[in-house]
Design an enzyme around this catalytic site. Structure first.
Site, PDB file in Angstrom:
ATOM      1  N   GLU A 210       0.823  -1.199   0.000  1.00 13.40           N
ATOM      2  CA  GLU A 210       0.000   0.000   0.000  1.00 13.40           C
ATOM      3  C   GLU A 210       0.862   1.256   0.000  1.00 13.40           C
ATOM      4  OE1 GLU A 210      -2.681  -0.642   3.270  1.00 13.40           O
ATOM      5  OE2 GLU A 210      -3.713  -2.254   2.219  1.00 13.40           O
TER       6      GLU A 210
ATOM      7  N   CYS B 198       6.062  -5.659  15.037  1.00 11.91           N
ATOM      8  CA  CYS B 198       5.742  -4.803  16.174  1.00 11.91           C
ATOM      9  C   CYS B 198       4.322  -5.104  16.647  1.00 11.91           C
ATOM     10  CB  CYS B 198       5.876  -3.335  15.790  1.00 11.91           C
ATOM     11  SG  CYS B 198       7.567  -2.848  15.384  1.00 11.91           S
TER      12      CYS B 198
ATOM     13  N   CYS C 269       1.270  -2.978  15.198  1.00 12.04           N
ATOM     14  CA  CYS C 269       1.216  -2.722  13.751  1.00 12.04           C
ATOM     15  C   CYS C 269       0.568  -3.902  13.031  1.00 12.04           C
ATOM     16  CB  CYS C 269       2.619  -2.481  13.211  1.00 12.04           C
ATOM     17  SG  CYS C 269       2.673  -2.143  11.438  1.00 12.04           S
TER      18      CYS C 269
ATOM     19  N   GLY D  90       6.748  -2.630   5.870  1.00 18.17           N
ATOM     20  CA  GLY D  90       8.104  -3.148   5.864  1.00 18.17           C
ATOM     21  C   GLY D  90       9.096  -2.302   6.640  1.00 18.17           C
ATOM     22  N   GLU D  91      10.248  -2.898   6.929  1.00 18.61           N
ATOM     23  CA  GLU D  91      11.380  -2.221   7.561  1.00 18.61           C
ATOM     24  C   GLU D  91      12.384  -1.876   6.462  1.00 18.61           C
ATOM     25  OE1 GLU D  91      14.212  -0.496   8.994  1.00 18.61           O
ATOM     26  OE2 GLU D  91      12.876  -1.019  10.658  1.00 18.61           O
TER      27      GLU D  91
ATOM     28  N   SER E 163      11.309   4.414  15.246  1.00 17.72           N
ATOM     29  CA  SER E 163      10.117   3.907  15.930  1.00 17.72           C
ATOM     30  C   SER E 163      10.525   3.468  17.331  1.00 17.72           C
ATOM     31  CB  SER E 163       9.520   2.730  15.145  1.00 17.72           C
ATOM     32  OG  SER E 163       9.025   3.162  13.897  1.00 17.72           O
ATOM     33  N   LEU E 164      10.294   4.331  18.295  1.00 24.43           N
ATOM     34  CA  LEU E 164      10.797   4.095  19.651  1.00 24.43           C
ATOM     35  C   LEU E 164       9.761   3.359  20.516  1.00 24.43           C
ATOM     36  CD1 LEU E 164      13.214   4.530  21.466  1.00 24.43           C
ATOM     37  CD2 LEU E 164      12.283   6.781  22.068  1.00 24.43           C
ATOM     38  N   HIS E 165       8.676   4.025  20.848  1.00 23.83           N
ATOM     39  CA  HIS E 165       7.470   3.410  21.429  1.00 23.83           C
ATOM     40  C   HIS E 165       7.583   2.938  22.873  1.00 23.83           C
ATOM     41  CE1 HIS E 165       6.064   3.699  17.374  1.00 23.83           C
ATOM     42  NE2 HIS E 165       6.945   2.825  16.936  1.00 23.83           N
TER      43      HIS E 165
ATOM     44  N   ASN F 287      -3.963   3.103  16.180  1.00 22.97           N
ATOM     45  CA  ASN F 287      -5.098   2.781  15.317  1.00 22.97           C
ATOM     46  C   ASN F 287      -5.441   1.305  15.502  1.00 22.97           C
ATOM     47  OD1 ASN F 287      -5.612   5.313  13.796  1.00 22.97           O
ATOM     48  ND2 ASN F 287      -3.463   5.034  13.240  1.00 22.97           N
TER      49      ASN F 287
ATOM     50  N   CYS G 263      -1.663   5.326  10.269  1.00 27.41           N
ATOM     51  CA  CYS G 263      -0.429   4.707  10.735  1.00 27.41           C
ATOM     52  C   CYS G 263      -0.721   3.398  11.457  1.00 27.41           C
ATOM     53  CB  CYS G 263       0.292   5.669  11.673  1.00 27.41           C
ATOM     54  SG  CYS G 263       1.875   5.057  12.230  1.00 27.41           S
TER      55      CYS G 263
END
EC number: 2.1.1.192
Length: 383
Positions: free
Chosen positions: A95, A119, A122, A180-181, A234-236, A311, A354
């Site tokens: 996408e 993750c 996600c 993807g990474e 991307s810490l989180h 989300n 996201c």
């Protein structure tokens, strides 16, 4: 005698095109001409490349293609966000999302079909990893979006870069934040980003191309040496035990190593800060105490924070932080002098927000019932 394999010219950056032209016995300036035709004039074949010698055009017809992935669907959200579902073969789809704003237009580009990082928050990771995208499939997303958007606005062909001085470029920023990474597909992503930056292609500045990584430390160092663009991490989570749970890659590259890599990257980065992305999860990582832990963790890394309301998707078992809690969390960071933004959720009625990219064609009736919002859907044929 076997014939040479056909080359997709979308797979080649400037250096690759020069080498390819050399293999045909052509001068380097032919590579620049080809690049402009492909990326600035959206040429689909070689016949229209009128400043190329006819002999070269005939060579190219037999040995090269300009092959784009097919478009499965094209959806426009009620807020103007636009999402394309791209067919990359073997039942795989990725996408691409365009987010329009008053002063810019940002394209979110995918780098893999699926994702191996998995993750917790996600949806892409829940479908597993299928394969890396090719350079053609990555840069093809920008090429497709730029010219589709230009057509929808009544902007005639011509240079995608607005090189006539009229500022006609529609995509002004690219973020490698789709499926993807990116750093786990380094050898395809970097040539694609070189094309994004190339004045003979899309002419974006390094400050306007952002790569988002979950923290693949060795490849962060390699990117800094090869092609330092703006970096988002991307810490989180503010601690290793929590990040181990939310971002499993942390078990391999823990926070201490990640912060050190961020410091090294800033020495060569086009911006003087790292953007830390932080998905806000109710009761998991959103306390004011955890905000203070974040400040301690990042004190030696010039940074800004982008707080992302989660989300939801069915398999996650997670809940979005309450707006008032996000506000309190952000205030702790801002009171310490750290620039902090809360991302506005865009495109959630078409699953383009996201963390929602999953590469699946969803039943639109159930989608509308779930969101309670209308989505304009444009059906397009594969190209």
């Amino acid at each position: 005698m076997t014939s040479s394999p056909t080359v997709n010219l979308l797979d080649l950056d400037a250096q690759g095109l020069v080498a390819y032209c050399d293999s045909l016995g052509e001068k380097p300036f032919r590579a620049k001409q080809l690049q402009r035709w492909i990326h600035q004039y959206n040429a689909a074949d070689f016949d229209g490349m009128t400043d190329l010698a006819k002999s070269l055009r005939e060579k190219l017809k037999g040995r090269a293609t300009i092959s784009m992935p097919g478009i499965v669907s094209d959806n426009i959200s009620t807020d103007g966000t636009r999402k394309w579902l791209i067919d990359v073969g073997n039942s795989n789809a990725v996408e691409t999302v365009y987010i329009p704003e008053e002063t810019r237009g940002t394209l979110c580009v995918s780098s893999q079909a699926g994702c191996a990082v998995n993750c917790r928050f996600c949806s892409t990771g829940k479908q597993g990893f299928s394969r890396n995208l090719t350079t053609a499939e990555i840069i093809g997303q920008l090429r497709m979006a730029e010219f589709a958007l230009r057509a929808s606005r009544g902007i005639d062909g011509g240079r995608a870069t607005g090189g006539d001085g009229k500022g006609e470029r529609v995509v002004t920023n690219v973020v490698m934040m789709g499926m993807g990474e990116p750093l786990l597909n380094y050898d395809a992503v970097v040539p694609a980003m070189r094309l994004m930056l190339d004045d003979n292609a899309y002419g974006l500045s390094r400050r306007r191309v952002t790569l988002s990584t979950s923290g693949v430390v060795p490849m962060m160092d390699r990117l800094g040496a090869d092609l330092p663009v703006a970096l988002a991490v991307s810490l989180h989570a503010p601690s290793d035990p929590l990040r181990d749970m939310l971002v499993p890659l942390n078990k391999k590259y823990p926070l201490r190593e990640l912060m050190a890599a961020c410091q090294r990257y800033l020495k060569v980065a086009p911006r003087d800060f790292i953007t830390f992305e932080y998905c806000m999860l109710d009761g998991v990582n959103d306390s004011e105490a955890q905000a203070r832990e974040l400040l301690a963790l990042t004190r030696d890394v010039p940074c800004k924070f982008n707080l992302i309301p989660f989300n939801p998707f069915p398999e996650s078992g997670l809940i979005r932080s309450k707006p008032e809690q996000i506000k309190r969390f952000a205030q702790v960071l801002m009171d310490a002098g750290v620039v902090t933004t809360v991302r506005k959720t865009r495109g959630d009625d078409i699953d383009a927000a996201c963390g929602q990219l999953a590469g699946a064609v969803k039943d639109r009736t159930r989608l509308a019932e779930r969101t309670g919002k209308a989505a304009k859907v444009i059906e397009v044929r594969a190209v």
